[in-house]
Structure formats: C-alpha cells, structure tokens
Design a protein around this motif. Structure first.
Motif, PDB file in Angstrom:
ATOM      1  N   SER A  33       0.850  -1.188   0.000  1.00  0.00           N
ATOM      2  CA  SER A  33       0.000   0.000   0.000  1.00  0.00           C
ATOM      3  C   SER A  33       0.888   1.242   0.000  1.00  0.00           C
ATOM      4  O   SER A  33       1.782   1.362   0.846  1.00  0.00           O
ATOM      5  N   LEU A  34       0.657   2.127  -0.951  1.00  0.00           N
ATOM      6  CA  LEU A  34       1.325   3.435  -0.958  1.00  0.00           C
ATOM      7  C   LEU A  34       0.639   4.328  -1.984  1.00  0.00           C
ATOM      8  O   LEU A  34      -0.086   3.848  -2.858  1.00  0.00           O
ATOM      9  N   ASN A  35       0.843   5.618  -1.851  1.00  0.00           N
ATOM     10  CA  ASN A  35       0.321   6.597  -2.801  1.00  0.00           C
ATOM     11  C   ASN A  35       1.473   7.291  -3.507  1.00  0.00           C
ATOM     12  O   ASN A  35       2.552   7.468  -2.936  1.00  0.00           O
TER      13      ASN A  35
ATOM     14  N   LEU B  17       8.630  12.656  -7.315  1.00  0.00           N
ATOM     15  CA  LEU B  17       9.445  11.539  -7.782  1.00  0.00           C
ATOM     16  C   LEU B  17       9.570  10.567  -6.626  1.00  0.00           C
ATOM     17  O   LEU B  17      10.197  10.875  -5.617  1.00  0.00           O
ATOM     18  N   LEU B  18       8.949   9.398  -6.785  1.00  0.00           N
ATOM     19  CA  LEU B  18       9.046   8.332  -5.801  1.00  0.00           C
ATOM     20  C   LEU B  18       9.991   7.278  -6.351  1.00  0.00           C
ATOM     21  O   LEU B  18       9.770   6.740  -7.437  1.00  0.00           O
ATOM     22  N   CYS B  19      11.063   6.993  -5.620  1.00  0.00           N
ATOM     23  CA  CYS B  19      12.011   5.964  -6.038  1.00  0.00           C
ATOM     24  C   CYS B  19      11.776   4.692  -5.242  1.00  0.00           C
ATOM     25  O   CYS B  19      11.576   4.731  -4.024  1.00  0.00           O
ATOM     26  N   LEU B  20      11.802   3.569  -5.944  1.00  0.00           N
ATOM     27  CA  LEU B  20      11.667   2.257  -5.320  1.00  0.00           C
ATOM     28  C   LEU B  20      13.035   1.596  -5.310  1.00  0.00           C
ATOM     29  O   LEU B  20      13.671   1.452  -6.353  1.00  0.00           O
ATOM     30  N   ILE B  21      13.485   1.199  -4.141  1.00  0.00           N
ATOM     31  CA  ILE B  21      14.775   0.523  -4.017  1.00  0.00           C
ATOM     32  C   ILE B  21      14.565  -0.818  -3.315  1.00  0.00           C
ATOM     33  O   ILE B  21      13.536  -1.046  -2.675  1.00  0.00           O
ATOM     34  N   GLY B  22      15.544  -1.684  -3.449  1.00  0.00           N
ATOM     35  CA  GLY B  22      15.473  -2.992  -2.828  1.00  0.00           C
ATOM     36  C   GLY B  22      16.244  -3.996  -3.663  1.00  0.00           C
ATOM     37  O   GLY B  22      16.573  -3.743  -4.824  1.00  0.00           O
ATOM     38  N   ALA B  23      16.512  -5.150  -3.087  1.00  0.00           N
ATOM     39  CA  ALA B  23      17.272  -6.183  -3.775  1.00  0.00           C
ATOM     40  C   ALA B  23      16.485  -6.742  -4.955  1.00  0.00           C
ATOM     41  O   ALA B  23      15.258  -6.595  -5.029  1.00  0.00           O
ATOM     42  N   SER B  24      17.189  -7.380  -5.875  1.00  0.00           N
ATOM     43  CA  SER B  24      16.527  -8.056  -6.981  1.00  0.00           C
ATOM     44  C   SER B  24      15.546  -9.083  -6.425  1.00  0.00           C
ATOM     45  O   SER B  24      15.861  -9.806  -5.480  1.00  0.00           O
TER      46      SER B  24
ATOM     47  N   LYS C 189      11.070  -8.512   0.066  1.00  0.00           N
ATOM     48  CA  LYS C 189      10.189  -9.679   0.008  1.00  0.00           C
ATOM     49  C   LYS C 189       8.744  -9.282  -0.237  1.00  0.00           C
ATOM     50  O   LYS C 189       7.804  -9.788   0.392  1.00  0.00           O
ATOM     51  N   GLY C 190       8.567  -8.337  -1.192  1.00  0.00           N
ATOM     52  CA  GLY C 190       7.224  -7.968  -1.613  1.00  0.00           C
ATOM     53  C   GLY C 190       6.476  -7.050  -0.687  1.00  0.00           C
ATOM     54  O   GLY C 190       5.260  -6.863  -0.839  1.00  0.00           O
ATOM     55  N   GLU C 191       7.161  -6.454   0.280  1.00  0.00           N
ATOM     56  CA  GLU C 191       6.519  -5.540   1.214  1.00  0.00           C
ATOM     57  C   GLU C 191       7.278  -4.217   1.268  1.00  0.00           C
ATOM     58  O   GLU C 191       8.494  -4.192   1.074  1.00  0.00           O
ATOM     59  N   VAL C 192       6.561  -3.141   1.538  1.00  0.00           N
ATOM     60  CA  VAL C 192       7.197  -1.843   1.754  1.00  0.00           C
ATOM     61  C   VAL C 192       7.626  -1.795   3.210  1.00  0.00           C
ATOM     62  O   VAL C 192       6.791  -1.713   4.119  1.00  0.00           O
ATOM     63  N   CYS C 193       8.935  -1.862   3.431  1.00  0.00           N
ATOM     64  CA  CYS C 193       9.454  -1.907   4.809  1.00  0.00           C
ATOM     65  C   CYS C 193       9.706  -0.515   5.375  1.00  0.00           C
ATOM     66  O   CYS C 193       9.534  -0.294   6.572  1.00  0.00           O
ATOM     67  N   GLU C 194      10.167   0.395   4.522  1.00  0.00           N
ATOM     68  CA  GLU C 194      10.380   1.781   4.961  1.00  0.00           C
ATOM     69  C   GLU C 194      10.018   2.699   3.810  1.00  0.00           C
ATOM     70  O   GLU C 194      10.298   2.400   2.648  1.00  0.00           O
ATOM     71  N   ILE C 195       9.417   3.829   4.122  1.00  0.00           N
ATOM     72  CA  ILE C 195       9.098   4.824   3.112  1.00  0.00           C
ATOM     73  C   ILE C 195       9.169   6.205   3.744  1.00  0.00           C
ATOM     74  O   ILE C 195       8.758   6.391   4.898  1.00  0.00           O
ATOM     75  N   GLY C 196       9.738   7.150   3.010  1.00  0.00           N
ATOM     76  CA  GLY C 196       9.857   8.509   3.514  1.00  0.00           C
ATOM     77  C   GLY C 196      10.847   9.291   2.689  1.00  0.00           C
ATOM     78  O   GLY C 196      11.326   8.823   1.647  1.00  0.00           O
TER      79      GLY C 196
END
Length: 261
Positions: free
Chosen positions: A21-23, A29-36, A211-218
């Motif tokens: 869940s996120l808007n 500009l929202l950047c998505l980061i995380g492992a492959s 693992k398919g979840e938003v762990c931190e956002i800000g």
C-alpha cells in the motif's frame, strides 16, 4: 494521484507483492529501491496494467486499473513506461520511432506526429539525431530515445524500470539528467533504481521493498541517511560498496594477511 491499496501479486506459488500500500502524489518523484526479486519491477508493471493482481486495487486518477470495465489502452496513455532495454525499432529513425505511437495509437496525422516527435526529441537533447537509426546512437542516447517515445503520448505519469542499469557508467549521467529535467517540470514519476546517489539527490520520497513488502518509506534523508530497519541498512551498505568495488577502492590489500580474520 496513483493509489496502491493492499496489492497482492503471485506467479504460481511465488508471492511477489505481499499487501503493498502506498500513494504517489502529483508532481513527486518516488524511487523504489530494494534487492533483486523484492517486487519493484513487478509493481511498476501492475501499475501500468501489464500484469494482473490477485488482491487489492490500483487506482490512477480515480480509475481502477484492473477493473474489467476499464479501457486499459486509454488508461495507459496516462502512464508512460520506460524499461531497462530500449526496444527501439531498428529499421526506423529516431523521429519515426517516436512518431509511431502518436500516429497509430493516438490517430494523429503524419505531420502532427512528426512535429510532436521532433519536439520531444529536442526535449531530451536528441534534436540533432532525428534522422539517425538506433544502431548509430549510444546506449544513453537510445535510452533517452525511449523516454522521448513515452513522452510523445503526453502521459500524466512516467514509470522508469532500472533505466540506467544496462548503460556504461559514463552514459548514466545523461539519462539521469533527463529524469531530473522532467521532475523540474512537474512530471509525476515512479522510478525503480539502484543508483543511491540519484535517490538521495533527486527523490521526494523513497520506498524500500523487501520480500514484496514496503518496509520503509519517507524522504531520502530518513530512509537513505537514517534507515531504521536492519534489512534496509544491509541493503544500503551493499549498494554503497558497489561503486568503490568497481573503482578498485575495496580491492584486498596484497600486504594484508587474511589470517588476521
């Protein structure tokens, strides 16, 4: 606005998105980061309607992306997407590549489509490459061509999926500069990237997926510079080592014995 509500996505028994869940707010500009494998690219493809979802909903400007009643082709005109691979038609010039969708999909006249294509080529710094075939352009130029092609449909949102990861390091900057230009003009963007410097300098917000979840956002100052979770900290340490490793800064000291460890 793009609203993502409790989205679940699986490929067979493999869960890729687990209740995200996120808007995405207008003009950010929202950047998505995380492992492959964390679900970043899949999320972009779900936003664009390229992939179905098994639960939740994605809403773009009040329209439910995966509602069977939604005209997905009309909705996609609002959602420009640029992938890691440029996928330009090799037998068409840069101008013809960019003019194709406005002419065929948006039913613009040939003259209108070419004028629009020239405008967007100039916008991304390729005005002098209109008559060039993709094979005569550098990787960075081809990626900017892909951006121009997406912009030619005059979208409200731009989605970028690892657009610099296939480029030589010296070509990355010109593509990121184009993205910064779009941001300065108020384009709403979601970018999957491993370029932590770009995220820190340019993003309004950053979401760390694990693992398919938003762990931190800000804001980057929180997530990049002061991560709260161990998973985020480990990922960032690993990503920040990569430039140094490429430059040889972290090469083992031949005079230092590994026995000390």
């Amino acid at each position: 606005m793009i609203e993502i509500r409790d989205v679940h996505k699986a490929f067979g028994s493999l869960t890729v998105l687990n209740g995200i869940s996120l808007n995405v707010n207008r003009g950010e500009l929202l950047c998505l980061i995380g492992a492959s494998g964390s679900g970043k690219s899949t999320l972009l493809q779900c936003i664009n309607g390229l992939e179905p979802i098994q639960g939740g909903e994605i809403v773009v400007d009040g329209v439910r992306v995966h509602d069977p009643k939604t005209n997905i082709n009309t909705l996609r005109r609002k959602l420009g997407i640029v992938f890691q691979q440029y996928n330009a038609f090799p037998h068409l010039t840069a101008l013809e590549n960019v003019a194709l969708a406005p002419r065929v999909v948006a039913k613009r006249s040939s003259r209108e489509a070419k004028a629009l294509a020239q405008k967007h080529l100039e916008h991304v710094g390729l005005g002098d490459k209109a008559d060039s075939l993709p094979s005569r352009m550098s990787g960075g130029q081809q990626q900017r061509l892909a951006i121009a092609r997406a912009l030619a449909m005059e979208p409200s949102y731009m989605l970028f999926d690892e657009v610099t990861s296939a480029l030589d390091p010296e070509l990355v900057g010109e593509v990121l500069e184009t993205m910064r230009l779009l941001k300065s003009e108020g384009m709403t963007m979601v970018a999957v990237t491993h370029d932590i410097s770009f995220v820190r300098d340019s993003a309004d917000r950053v979401a760390f997926l694990h693992k398919g979840e938003v762990c931190e956002i800000g804001p980057p100052a929180e997530v990049i510079d002061n991560p709260q979770l161990e998973q985020t900290q480990k990922f960032l340490r690993r990503e920040m080592r990569k430039p140094a490793e490429k430059s040889g800064a972290l090469s083992p000291d031949p005079n230092h014995s590994s026995a000390a460890h």
